[in-house]
Enzyme design. Structure first.
Site, mmCIF file in Angstrom:
data_model
loop_
_atom_site.group_PDB
_atom_site.id
_atom_site.type_symbol
_atom_site.label_atom_id
_atom_site.label_comp_id
_atom_site.label_asym_id
_atom_site.label_seq_id
_atom_site.Cartn_x
_atom_site.Cartn_y
_atom_site.Cartn_z
ATOM 1 N N PHE A 193 0.834 -1.198 0.000
ATOM 2 C CA PHE A 193 0.000 0.000 0.000
ATOM 3 C C PHE A 193 0.871 1.250 0.000
ATOM 4 O O PHE A 193 1.862 1.325 0.728
ATOM 5 C CB PHE A 193 -0.866 0.078 1.264
ATOM 6 C CG PHE A 193 -1.800 -1.064 1.485
ATOM 7 C CD1 PHE A 193 -3.109 -1.020 1.018
ATOM 8 C CD2 PHE A 193 -1.393 -2.180 2.214
ATOM 9 C CE1 PHE A 193 -3.989 -2.063 1.248
ATOM 10 C CE2 PHE A 193 -2.265 -3.221 2.452
ATOM 11 C CZ PHE A 193 -3.569 -3.175 1.969
ATOM 12 N N ASP A 194 0.456 2.240 -0.765
ATOM 13 C CA ASP A 194 0.949 3.598 -0.563
ATOM 14 C C ASP A 194 0.322 4.122 0.728
ATOM 15 O O ASP A 194 -0.658 3.567 1.242
ATOM 16 C CB ASP A 194 0.558 4.463 -1.760
ATOM 17 C CG ASP A 194 1.035 5.896 -1.641
ATOM 18 O OD1 ASP A 194 2.092 6.130 -1.025
ATOM 19 O OD2 ASP A 194 0.332 6.790 -2.136
ATOM 20 N N GLY A 195 0.865 5.237 1.233
ATOM 21 C CA GLY A 195 0.340 5.802 2.475
ATOM 22 C C GLY A 195 -0.709 6.868 2.246
ATOM 23 O O GLY A 195 -1.911 6.616 2.359
#
Length: 296
Positions: free
Chosen positions: A161-163
Site C-alpha cells: 500500500f501507498d500511504g
C-alpha cells in the site's frame, strides 16, 4: 434463514480485473455489444486467461480452506448476464469458488456494493472506481496490462500500500502539493504525535490484520511511500495508534517504487498517483486509487 456475508471480507471484482478479457473488450468498446455477446458465447467453453488480480483473488479464497468462510469474492461486472456464464465457467476451471455475481450489461454496477457490504472493489473502469470511492468503499482501477504476480509465494498473500490518500487521508499530501517539500516535512514533524485521518484502504488493512490470525495462509503487508525522515514518524505512529502492524515499510523519498516492489513481489499494489502505478505495473499487479488531490 437468509444467507449472510456478515463477518467475511467481501471483495467485489470486475470480470476484466479477474480475467484477461482485453481482446473481447476491444469488440465491446467498438460499440457493438451484440458482437461482443456473440463472441463470448462462441468462447463459452474456453476458459479466459488469468487477469491482473487473479493471484490476489486465488489467495484470498484460500483463507476459506477448512470450512470457515472468511472471504467472499463476488463478480460485479458490466458484462451481460449471458457473458457472465463464461466468467463463472472460467472461475470453476481454475478452482476458484466464486458463486455470486451481478451483471449489468453496460450499466455501472457500483451501487450493488452497498447491499454486498463490500470492503474492496477492483475494476478496470475508472468511473465505477470513482463512484465506489465516493460511496466510501476502498476501490482501485486495475491496469489490465500490468505484470502478473510472482508464483514464488503460493502460501502467502502479499499486498503493498501507498500511504497518503490510500491508507491515510490526503491531508498531508495537500500541504505538499500546495506549499512544497520543506513545508510538508515541517508540518509532519510538528504533527508527528497526531494520528493521520484514515484513508479509504484502512478497513482493508484492518481486515488483512484479522486474516493474519487465521490458520493456513499467511499474510505479508508493506507500506511503500514517497515519505522519508522525518515525515516517516507520523505514518508509523498512525499505524501504532490503529494497533495495526505492517511487515515492511519503505520510505523512498521520491524514488521510483517499481523496482522496490519487484523485490517485495506483492499480489497487488495500491497507490493514488498514476506515475507510481505505472512504475509499479512494469513489475507487479497494480491499481490506482483515483481520489484525493493527486489521484482525483
Amino acid at each position: 434463514m437468509p444467507a449472510t456475508l456478515t463477518g467475511q471480507l467481501v471483495v467485489a471484482i470486475s470480470s476484466r480485473a479477474l480475467f484477461d478479457f482485453e481482446a473481447e473488450n476491444r469488440v465491446f468498446e467498438a460499440g457493438d455489444d451484440r458482437a461482443y455477446m456473440a463472441l463470448q458465447q462462441r468462447l463459452m467453453e474456453e476458459p479466459a486467461p488469468p487477469g491482473v488480480a487473479f493471484s490476489l483473488v486465488k489467495k484470498l479464497l484460500a483463507f476459506n480452506t477448512g470450512g470457515t468462510p472468511r472471504v467472499e469474492v463476488v463478480v460485479l461486472s458490466r458484462n451481460d448476464p449471458v457473458s457472465g456464464m463464461r466468467v463463472f465457467r472460467s472461475a470453476k476451471h481454475y478452482g476458484l469458488t466464486i458463486e455470486r455475481g451481478v451483471f449489468t450489461r453496460g450499466a455501472s454496477p457500483w451501487r450493488y456494493l452497498r447491499p454486498l457490504s463490500a470492503e474492496l472493489f477492483l475494476s478496470a473502469n475508472e468511473d465505477d472506481v470513482r463512484q465506489a470511492l465516493a460511496a466510501g468503499v476502498a476501490a482501485a482501477r486495475v491496469l489490465p496490462d500490468a505484470a502478473r504476480a510472482s508464483a514464488a509465494h503460493p502460501d502467502e498473500l502479499r499486498i503493498a500500500f501507498d500511504g497518503d490518500a490510500v491508507l491515510f487521508s490526503d491531508e498531508a499530501e495537500q500541504v505538499f502539493q500546495r506549499d512544497g517539500l520543506a513545508a510538508f516535512q515541517a508540518h509532519e514533524r510538528h504533527h508527528a504525535h497526531r494520528p493521520l485521518p484514515a484513508g479509504p484502504f484502512k478497513p482493508l488493512l484492518q481486515a488483512l490484520h484479522t486474516l493474519q490470525l487465521a490458520p493456513g495462509m499467511r499474510v505479508r503487508t508493506a507500506l511503500v511511500t514517497a515519505r522519508s525522515a522525518p515525515a516517516h514518524e507520523r505514518a508509523l505512529r498512525t499505524l501504532m495508534d490503529w494497533q495495526i502492524e505492517v511487515d515492511e515499510a519503505m520510505f523512498l523519498g521520491g524514488l521510483a517504487k517499481g523496482e522496490f516492489l519487484r523485490e517485495f513481489e506483492p499480489d497487488f499494489f495500491f497507490d493514488d498517483q498514476a506515475g507510481h502505478v505505472q512504475s509499479a505495473a512494469a513489475h507487479v499487479p497494480a491499481g490506482q486509487v483515483a481520489m484525493g488531490i493527486t489521484g482525483g
